[in-house]
Design a protein around this motif. Sequence first.
Motif, short mmCIF file in Angstrom:
data_model
loop_
_atom_site.label_atom_id
_atom_site.label_comp_id
_atom_site.label_asym_id
_atom_site.label_seq_id
_atom_site.Cartn_x
_atom_site.Cartn_y
_atom_site.Cartn_z
N LYS A 206 81.38 62.21 45.59
CA LYS A 206 81.22 62.38 47.04
C LYS A 206 80.80 63.82 47.30
O LYS A 206 81.21 64.74 46.57
CB LYS A 206 82.51 62.04 47.78
CG LYS A 206 82.91 60.56 47.68
CD LYS A 206 84.16 60.27 48.49
CE LYS A 206 84.52 58.78 48.40
NZ LYS A 206 85.76 58.48 49.16
N ALA B 42 79.95 66.96 50.32
CA ALA B 42 80.20 67.43 51.69
C ALA B 42 79.76 68.88 51.80
O ALA B 42 79.74 69.62 50.81
CB ALA B 42 81.67 67.29 52.05
N LYS C 98 83.69 70.48 55.48
CA LYS C 98 84.43 69.22 55.59
C LYS C 98 83.56 68.08 56.08
O LYS C 98 84.05 66.95 56.25
CB LYS C 98 85.61 69.42 56.55
CG LYS C 98 86.67 70.40 56.03
CD LYS C 98 87.85 70.48 56.98
CE LYS C 98 88.93 71.42 56.43
NZ LYS C 98 90.11 71.49 57.33
N PRO D 192 81.05 65.24 55.51
CA PRO D 192 80.47 64.46 54.42
C PRO D 192 78.95 64.35 54.55
O PRO D 192 78.40 64.27 55.67
CB PRO D 192 81.13 63.08 54.58
CG PRO D 192 82.30 63.30 55.47
CD PRO D 192 81.95 64.45 56.36
N LYS E 16 75.66 62.12 54.09
CA LYS E 16 75.31 60.70 54.03
C LYS E 16 74.23 60.50 52.97
O LYS E 16 73.19 61.15 53.00
CB LYS E 16 74.81 60.22 55.39
CG LYS E 16 74.46 58.73 55.40
CD LYS E 16 73.95 58.30 56.77
CE LYS E 16 73.57 56.83 56.76
NZ LYS E 16 73.02 56.40 58.08
N THR F 169 83.18 66.16 45.02
CA THR F 169 84.44 65.57 44.60
C THR F 169 84.14 64.45 43.61
O THR F 169 83.41 63.50 43.94
CB THR F 169 85.22 65.01 45.80
OG1 THR F 169 85.38 66.06 46.75
CG2 THR F 169 86.59 64.51 45.36
#
Length: 586
Positions: free
Chosen positions: A260, A262, A265, A267, A269, A335
């Motif tokens: 993931k 970002a 904070k 994210p 797409k 992450t």
Amino acid sequence: DYVIDSFNANKRFDQFTIEQLAGDLLRDATDEQRIATGFLRLNLMTREGGAQPKEYMAKSMGDRVRAVGAAWLGLTTGCAECHDHKFDPVTAKDFYALGAFFSDVRQWGVYADYGYTPNKDLKGVNNDWPFPPEIQTKNAALLKRMEVLGDRAAVVIAETPVDGDPEPWIGRMKTFLTANPTGWKGLTSPKVSVKSGSATRVLPDGSVLVTGEPKKGEVITLRFPVSGEISALRLEVLPNEENGGKVGRQPDGKFAVTPKFAIGKAPLKIAYAQADRRTPHKYANGSHDPKLEAEWRSAPALWEEPQDAASHPQTAVFQLGEPLDAPEGAMLTVTLATADIGQIRLSVTPFGDPVPGESHALRDGLKDAILSSAPNSAQQKERVAGWTRAASGESRLPETYKALRDEIIGCRAGYAHSVVAQTLPADQVTAVHLLPRGDWMNPAEEVKPAVPGFLPQASVPEKDRLTRLDLAKWIVADENPLTARQFVNRLWKQFFGRGLSGVLDDIGNQGEWPSNPALLDWLAAEFRDSGWDVKHVVKLIVTSETYRRQSASRPDLLEKDPANRLLAAQSPRRLDAEFVRDNILS
């Protein structure tokens, strides 16, 4: 494609034979030579519940022996599966000795894993799966389709309005490419944290090495300083000696990761992602979604690569839905939910993907156009304009273009699956036994690979165990009288509608005596002595007086030669349906 390309290129028939029967055993075998061994995989297969694996292994072996006998030797070997041949000097032992050549080919009796037929090698395999071993390799038809779709997509995107002047964007891209000639900028100086405490360290190239035992539930967080425009991210997983030279930390070197991304904070797409190597989560009719799933599973080590896939770098590219312009001082947070990943490296690019799968030549042409003082050709201008429009974001791209892009992605960058023969390690090769009456449940004496005893075999090497390569070389050895005769008889059929012997797959005692035995022998010798040159024999046939005769009826021959076996005239004949279809398509 392999067969057609071989004939068009006039590949010598002895090499053609060796590649199909033993291409995987050649030194430094190419993808083309491995694809050729797909011939050995076109046999009986089952996924039926309750099927007996050993029974289907016996069926596969018999299938291959019959195919080789009919295609190369012109013999009906199948009779000898149950007993010595009644009409030709082929014994049951000859049949199973030929079959023993193929016992080194990786295969399964049942290509599925059911609860009552456990198959540890094919966990989860069901009716939707392909039939391993397979490789993925470039396919001419898919590449052509991508080219056509790409041209259409380029036209659509070229007609899409651009907001503002593209020159500032081109200037920024020129600066980026000057500093990063590959089009990708490697991220460095990460801050690393690990939830469960695996050992990590940052290497000089900015990549992060994770070592230690796999830990379930582990999460690795990387924070990289970034700035400027970003349209796509690249995650590379690299083999490292500290992890046994593998990309993952599982005993087999595999990994699974859910990434993931970002900024701070917020994210990012992801529009879609693709990976060069992976194990798909789901198959349908032997194929899978060309887009990468949320969890990226590394490629299987068992069948998709000539060597262990876990020893090769594996790369995934994540295309952002909207381009990002990161301010100075921004932090990219990556992450990675993974228990077993090894060395990882992150890169970013400001270039979107207006025509996914474009050739490197087109991409290089784009870079050249941007780095030059001005685009200097219509194609360069079109490509630069396309990238400029794509940089404006997914939401501004026309739906027509998106549909074409999905079709291009569906071409899987021009790669297609191909079944191949893969050699088992020596300690996994099963023994072959003579089966009286063909009964797989009643094996008799063990037999080793050997060529039929009634045929010349001075060229066969003396060693403990012969291989498929030895068989292939014997099939096209000068001493073997059958292969050349069989092939030129088939060629003759192509040009006269019927072979010199009318039974193409049996020139044995049950076949038809040749209408001109001396001519068949002469053509066979000429074919062999020409170096197995197919086009040489074709030219001999089609420039002959016999081939060029009229096909008009000859009343004076109706009684002497009603079937026109002596070819005083050419035989009128219909085109095969396949020829008609090919001509329509071309």
